[in-house]
Design a protein around this motif. Structure first.
Motif, PDB file in Angstrom:
ATOM      1  N   GLU A 168      36.373  40.355  30.028  1.00  0.00           N
ATOM      2  CA  GLU A 168      35.891  41.624  30.930  1.00  0.00           C
ATOM      3  C   GLU A 168      34.815  41.240  31.716  1.00  0.00           C
ATOM      4  OE1 GLU A 168      36.225  45.911  29.499  1.00  0.00           O
ATOM      5  OE2 GLU A 168      37.571  44.910  27.999  1.00  0.00           O
ATOM      6  N   PRO A 169      33.771  40.964  31.203  1.00  0.00           N
ATOM      7  CA  PRO A 169      32.270  40.794  32.032  1.00  0.00           C
ATOM      8  C   PRO A 169      32.684  39.718  33.202  1.00  0.00           C
ATOM      9  CG  PRO A 169      31.737  40.553  29.732  1.00  0.00           C
ATOM     10  CD  PRO A 169      33.221  40.621  29.709  1.00  0.00           C
ATOM     11  N   GLU A 170      33.304  38.748  32.822  1.00  0.00           N
ATOM     12  CA  GLU A 170      33.685  37.544  33.911  1.00  0.00           C
ATOM     13  C   GLU A 170      34.650  38.104  34.597  1.00  0.00           C
ATOM     14  OE1 GLU A 170      35.112  33.038  33.201  1.00  0.00           O
ATOM     15  OE2 GLU A 170      34.174  34.176  31.227  1.00  0.00           O
ATOM     16  N   LEU A 171      35.698  38.731  34.434  1.00  0.00           N
ATOM     17  CA  LEU A 171      36.793  39.460  35.178  1.00  0.00           C
ATOM     18  C   LEU A 171      36.141  40.401  36.136  1.00  0.00           C
ATOM     19  CD1 LEU A 171      39.616  39.599  35.599  1.00  0.00           C
ATOM     20  CD2 LEU A 171      39.864  41.726  34.320  1.00  0.00           C
ATOM     21  N   THR A 172      35.147  41.235  35.756  1.00  0.00           N
ATOM     22  CA  THR A 172      34.340  42.136  36.745  1.00  0.00           C
ATOM     23  C   THR A 172      33.479  41.235  37.554  1.00  0.00           C
ATOM     24  OG1 THR A 172      34.051  43.500  34.482  1.00  0.00           O
ATOM     25  CG2 THR A 172      32.787  43.939  36.557  1.00  0.00           C
ATOM     26  N   VAL A 173      32.833  40.206  37.210  1.00  0.00           N
ATOM     27  CA  VAL A 173      32.210  39.521  38.261  1.00  0.00           C
ATOM     28  C   VAL A 173      33.325  38.969  39.332  1.00  0.00           C
ATOM     29  CG1 VAL A 173      30.842  37.437  38.473  1.00  0.00           C
ATOM     30  CG2 VAL A 173      30.380  38.813  36.659  1.00  0.00           C
ATOM     31  N   ALA A 174      34.377  38.408  38.590  1.00  0.00           N
ATOM     32  CA  ALA A 174      35.327  37.761  39.706  1.00  0.00           C
ATOM     33  C   ALA A 174      35.695  38.980  40.647  1.00  0.00           C
ATOM     34  CB  ALA A 174      36.696  37.224  38.998  1.00  0.00           C
ATOM     35  N   MET A 175      36.092  40.004  40.314  1.00  0.00           N
ATOM     36  CA  MET A 175      36.443  41.036  41.136  1.00  0.00           C
ATOM     37  C   MET A 175      35.287  41.531  42.088  1.00  0.00           C
ATOM     38  SD  MET A 175      39.399  40.798  40.092  1.00  0.00           S
ATOM     39  CE  MET A 175      40.319  42.110  41.158  1.00  0.00           C
ATOM     40  N   GLN A 176      33.954  41.603  41.653  1.00  0.00           N
ATOM     41  CA  GLN A 176      33.006  41.837  42.594  1.00  0.00           C
ATOM     42  C   GLN A 176      33.063  40.510  43.725  1.00  0.00           C
ATOM     43  OE1 GLN A 176      29.974  41.896  39.785  1.00  0.00           O
ATOM     44  NE2 GLN A 176      30.029  44.199  39.487  1.00  0.00           N
TER      45      GLN A 176
ATOM     46  N   GLU B 135      34.729  30.371  48.773  1.00  0.00           N
ATOM     47  CA  GLU B 135      33.588  31.181  49.142  1.00  0.00           C
ATOM     48  C   GLU B 135      33.251  31.987  47.790  1.00  0.00           C
ATOM     49  OE1 GLU B 135      34.229  33.445  52.802  1.00  0.00           O
ATOM     50  OE2 GLU B 135      35.074  31.588  53.733  1.00  0.00           O
ATOM     51  N   ALA B 136      34.292  32.529  47.069  1.00  0.00           N
ATOM     52  CA  ALA B 136      33.900  33.502  46.033  1.00  0.00           C
ATOM     53  C   ALA B 136      33.983  32.648  44.674  1.00  0.00           C
ATOM     54  CB  ALA B 136      34.982  34.635  45.752  1.00  0.00           C
ATOM     55  N   HIS B 137      34.577  31.298  44.745  1.00  0.00           N
ATOM     56  CA  HIS B 137      34.465  30.628  43.562  1.00  0.00           C
ATOM     57  C   HIS B 137      35.540  31.163  42.382  1.00  0.00           C
ATOM     58  CE1 HIS B 137      30.719  27.832  44.413  1.00  0.00           C
ATOM     59  NE2 HIS B 137      31.425  28.163  45.266  1.00  0.00           N
ATOM     60  N   VAL B 138      36.646  31.849  43.056  1.00  0.00           N
ATOM     61  CA  VAL B 138      37.519  32.730  42.224  1.00  0.00           C
ATOM     62  C   VAL B 138      38.973  32.000  42.412  1.00  0.00           C
ATOM     63  CG1 VAL B 138      38.765  34.632  41.569  1.00  0.00           C
ATOM     64  CG2 VAL B 138      36.322  34.632  41.986  1.00  0.00           C
ATOM     65  N   LEU B 139      39.694  31.509  41.545  1.00  0.00           N
ATOM     66  CA  LEU B 139      40.819  30.742  41.642  1.00  0.00           C
ATOM     67  C   LEU B 139      42.053  31.810  41.532  1.00  0.00           C
ATOM     68  CD1 LEU B 139      42.860  28.268  42.061  1.00  0.00           C
ATOM     69  CD2 LEU B 139      42.835  27.976  39.517  1.00  0.00           C
ATOM     70  N   ILE B 140      42.977  31.989  42.515  1.00  0.00           N
ATOM     71  CA  ILE B 140      44.000  32.919  42.300  1.00  0.00           C
ATOM     72  C   ILE B 140      45.121  32.174  43.126  1.00  0.00           C
ATOM     73  CG2 ILE B 140      45.001  35.078  43.092  1.00  0.00           C
ATOM     74  CD1 ILE B 140      42.228  36.309  43.221  1.00  0.00           C
ATOM     75  N   PHE B 141      46.346  31.970  42.619  1.00  0.00           N
ATOM     76  CA  PHE B 141      47.614  31.303  43.182  1.00  0.00           C
ATOM     77  C   PHE B 141      48.182  32.172  44.131  1.00  0.00           C
ATOM     78  CE2 PHE B 141      48.364  29.321  38.798  1.00  0.00           C
ATOM     79  CZ  PHE B 141      47.271  28.093  39.222  1.00  0.00           C
TER      80      PHE B 141
ATOM     81  N   VAL C  34      33.641  28.226  38.846  1.00  0.00           N
ATOM     82  CA  VAL C  34      34.802  28.857  39.288  1.00  0.00           C
ATOM     83  C   VAL C  34      35.470  29.619  38.257  1.00  0.00           C
ATOM     84  CG1 VAL C  34      37.322  28.409  39.773  1.00  0.00           C
ATOM     85  CG2 VAL C  34      35.548  27.220  40.894  1.00  0.00           C
ATOM     86  N   ILE C  35      35.653  30.967  38.415  1.00  0.00           N
ATOM     87  CA  ILE C  35      36.533  31.709  37.498  1.00  0.00           C
ATOM     88  C   ILE C  35      37.871  31.870  37.683  1.00  0.00           C
ATOM     89  CG2 ILE C  35      36.657  34.285  36.735  1.00  0.00           C
ATOM     90  CD1 ILE C  35      33.718  34.776  37.627  1.00  0.00           C
ATOM     91  N   ALA C  36      38.652  31.364  36.888  1.00  0.00           N
ATOM     92  CA  ALA C  36      40.078  30.880  37.179  1.00  0.00           C
ATOM     93  C   ALA C  36      40.984  32.114  36.610  1.00  0.00           C
ATOM     94  CB  ALA C  36      40.427  29.576  36.272  1.00  0.00           C
ATOM     95  N   LEU C  37      41.359  32.604  37.695  1.00  0.00           N
ATOM     96  CA  LEU C  37      42.541  33.693  37.486  1.00  0.00           C
ATOM     97  C   LEU C  37      43.980  33.116  37.880  1.00  0.00           C
ATOM     98  CD1 LEU C  37      40.303  36.702  38.885  1.00  0.00           C
ATOM     99  CD2 LEU C  37      40.311  35.835  36.544  1.00  0.00           C
ATOM    100  N   GLY C  38      43.843  31.741  37.695  1.00  0.00           N
ATOM    101  CA  GLY C  38      45.205  31.236  37.952  1.00  0.00           C
ATOM    102  C   GLY C  38      46.290  31.148  36.929  1.00  0.00           C
ATOM    103  N   ARG C  39      45.837  30.129  36.047  1.00  0.00           N
ATOM    104  CA  ARG C  39      47.051  29.653  35.134  1.00  0.00           C
ATOM    105  C   ARG C  39      47.251  30.967  33.952  1.00  0.00           C
ATOM    106  NH1 ARG C  39      47.903  23.818  33.512  1.00  0.00           N
ATOM    107  NH2 ARG C  39      49.460  24.662  31.808  1.00  0.00           N
ATOM    108  N   GLY C  40      48.530  30.812  33.348  1.00  0.00           N
ATOM    109  CA  GLY C  40      48.812  31.848  32.562  1.00  0.00           C
ATOM    110  C   GLY C  40      48.988  31.663  31.212  1.00  0.00           C
ATOM    111  N   ASP C  41      47.709  31.002  30.702  1.00  0.00           N
ATOM    112  CA  ASP C  41      47.385  30.562  29.411  1.00  0.00           C
ATOM    113  C   ASP C  41      46.623  31.559  28.867  1.00  0.00           C
ATOM    114  OD1 ASP C  41      49.120  28.452  29.923  1.00  0.00           O
ATOM    115  OD2 ASP C  41      47.242  27.145  30.177  1.00  0.00           O
ATOM    116  N   PRO C  42      46.928  32.342  27.738  1.00  0.00           N
ATOM    117  CA  PRO C  42      45.885  33.410  27.204  1.00  0.00           C
ATOM    118  C   PRO C  42      44.528  32.721  26.747  1.00  0.00           C
ATOM    119  CG  PRO C  42      48.235  33.699  26.188  1.00  0.00           C
ATOM    120  CD  PRO C  42      48.201  32.359  27.099  1.00  0.00           C
ATOM    121  N   ASP C  43      43.375  33.367  27.079  1.00  0.00           N
ATOM    122  CA  ASP C  43      42.352  33.087  26.621  1.00  0.00           C
ATOM    123  C   ASP C  43      41.965  33.416  25.180  1.00  0.00           C
ATOM    124  OD1 ASP C  43      42.124  35.617  27.826  1.00  0.00           O
ATOM    125  OD2 ASP C  43      40.111  35.554  27.542  1.00  0.00           O
ATOM    126  N   LEU C  44      42.793  34.386  24.662  1.00  0.00           N
ATOM    127  CA  LEU C  44      42.215  34.842  23.213  1.00  0.00           C
ATOM    128  C   LEU C  44      42.810  33.886  22.100  1.00  0.00           C
ATOM    129  CD1 LEU C  44      43.412  38.723  24.245  1.00  0.00           C
ATOM    130  CD2 LEU C  44      41.092  37.691  23.948  1.00  0.00           C
TER     131      LEU C  44
END
Ligand code: PLP
Length: 392
Positions: free
Chosen positions: A376-384, A349-355, A36-46
């Motif tokens: 960015e690479p993971e984000l690009t895959v999530a959007m695709q 279906e996309a294995h992407v988590l959005i709230f 799953v690519i998680a675009l849910g929680r608001g915790d910075p990954d940097l």
């Protein structure tokens, strides 16, 4: 034979807010799906910048992990926060007595609400908003009066909408700018008008500015506490999690009038004694150290924002312009699928988590909050993946 107590306080149930339940339910589901690519929680990954980590290590070596500070924080951090508020925000809190250091912005907002509101008071809040405020307000016995914001004007807060909801019981106004989940900001003209409203009706303002450093060009952050006559009625809530990528350090602060800070300090002592002293040493390094890495991070978020918005534009999905933070609050109505269902579909279906927007208030069933907190690479895959599921 011992018997176990069969009941606990029933207040827990009453204090749960629907939004939190929706978000945590989805995260539980996501944990059971691989890749799953998680675009849910608001915790910075940097990462937390190296000079901040180094300051914490030095603090541990000096023995700071073995001691506590005044409930309101170490003298060094309180002074650094007061100086920061003056230098960067133009807010004069009258020195360290105008500061309470907290265990995260989360505790800060809770203490601010408890310090200001009495049972029966009303507080005006933007809708949608970060729902932790709802619970804090309920626990104070106060009533929340929602003020709608709209996609069409970037989820700005309209001073007329605020003023017409004021009653003799209104005690305070909550501002969250940039806002979570909408990523909208209160524009300077509206902020000035809101300062006038607060003064005319003798209201306190709680101003949550935790996303202040993540504002996208050409927008700029303005603190309401810097406007004439506002320092004495504004409690600024801020923290280190978002700007300095320090979510797990649990460090935040309040700045405001000394009487209110004294009330917040008393409650802070009861709830958690003080913020961790090692984190406080890290906080001093964050506020007094170089800021170029924070600008680099902002640039990274700016590029990610572009990737997300380009996809949404291609899909014909509208949104309020994300002016700050690392979210977009998108309008999924054009997909014909209610957002709570679409969240599940995208997860399965996309294995992407959005709230879904309902994670931030019941009325927002057309909307979704997407957080760009993966590389960015993971984000690009999530959007695709999202594009493929919606095109199918
Ligand atoms: N305020 C807002 C608007 C937030 O979005 C958050 C976290 O997401 C917080 C406060 C609390 O953050 P923390 O406790 O990590 O400082």
């Amino acid at each position: 034979m011992t018997t176990e107590p069969t009941t606990t306080s029933s207040r827990g149930d009453r204090l749960a807010d629907g939004g939190t339940r929706v978000r945590y339910g989805l995260m539980d589901l996501a944990a059971r799906i691989e890749d799953v690519i998680a675009l849910g929680r608001g915790d910075p990954d940097l990462p937390t910048p190296a000079h901040i980590v180094a300051a914490a290590k030095a603090a541990i070596d000096r023995g700071d992990a073995d001691r506590v500070s005044d409930p309101a924080g170490t003298p060094e951090l309180r002074a650094a926060v007061a100086a920061k508020l003056r230098r960067e925000n133009g807010v004069d809190v009258g020195g360290p007595d105008g500061v309470v250091v907290t265990t995260g912005g989360q505790e800060g907002l809770f203490l601010a609400v408890q310090a200001l509101l009495e049972p029966g008071d009303e507080i005006l809040v933007p809708d949608p908003r970060y729902t932790s405020y709802d619970i804090a307000i309920k626990m104070a016995g106060a009533t929340m009066v929602s003020v709608p914001t709209r996609e069409a004007d970037g989820f700005d807060l309209d001073p007329e909408e605020v003023e017409k909801r004021i009653t003799p019981r209104t005690k305070a106004l909550l501002l969250i700018s940039p806002n979570n989940p909408t990523a909208g900001t209160v524009t300077p003209d509206n902020l000035r008008a809101l300062a006038g409203v607060a003064q005319r009706h003798d209201l306190y303002v709680i101003s949550d500015e935790i996303y202040e450093k993540l504002v996208y060009d050409p927008h700029e952050h303005l603190s309401i506490g810097s406007l004439p006559g506002m320092a004495e009625r504004t409690v600024t809530v801020n923290g280190f999690s978002k700007t300095f990528c320090m979510t797990g350090w649990r460090l935040g602060y309040l700045g405001g009038p000394h009487v209110v800070m004294a009330e917040a300090r008393r409650r802070k002592a009861i709830v958690s004694t003080c913020a961790p002293v090692v984190s406080q040493a890290a906080g001093v390094a964050a506020l007094t150290g170089p800021m170029d890495v924070i600008e680099e991070y902002r640039q990274i978020y700016t590029r990610r924002r572009r990737i997300v918005l380009d996809t949404l534009d291609r899909l014909g999905i509208s949104y309020g312009e994300p002016r700050g933070g690392f979210y977009v609050f998108l309008n999924a109505a054009s997909t014909g699928i209610p957002a709570p269902e679409l969240s599940l579909k995208l997860l399965e279906e996309a294995h992407v988590l959005i709230f879904p927007g309902t994670g931030f208030g019941e009325a927002w069933a057309d909307y979704m909050r997407l957080a760009w907190l993966v590389p960015e690479p993971e984000l690009t895959v999530a959007m695709q993946r999202i594009e493929a599921v919606l095109a199918a």
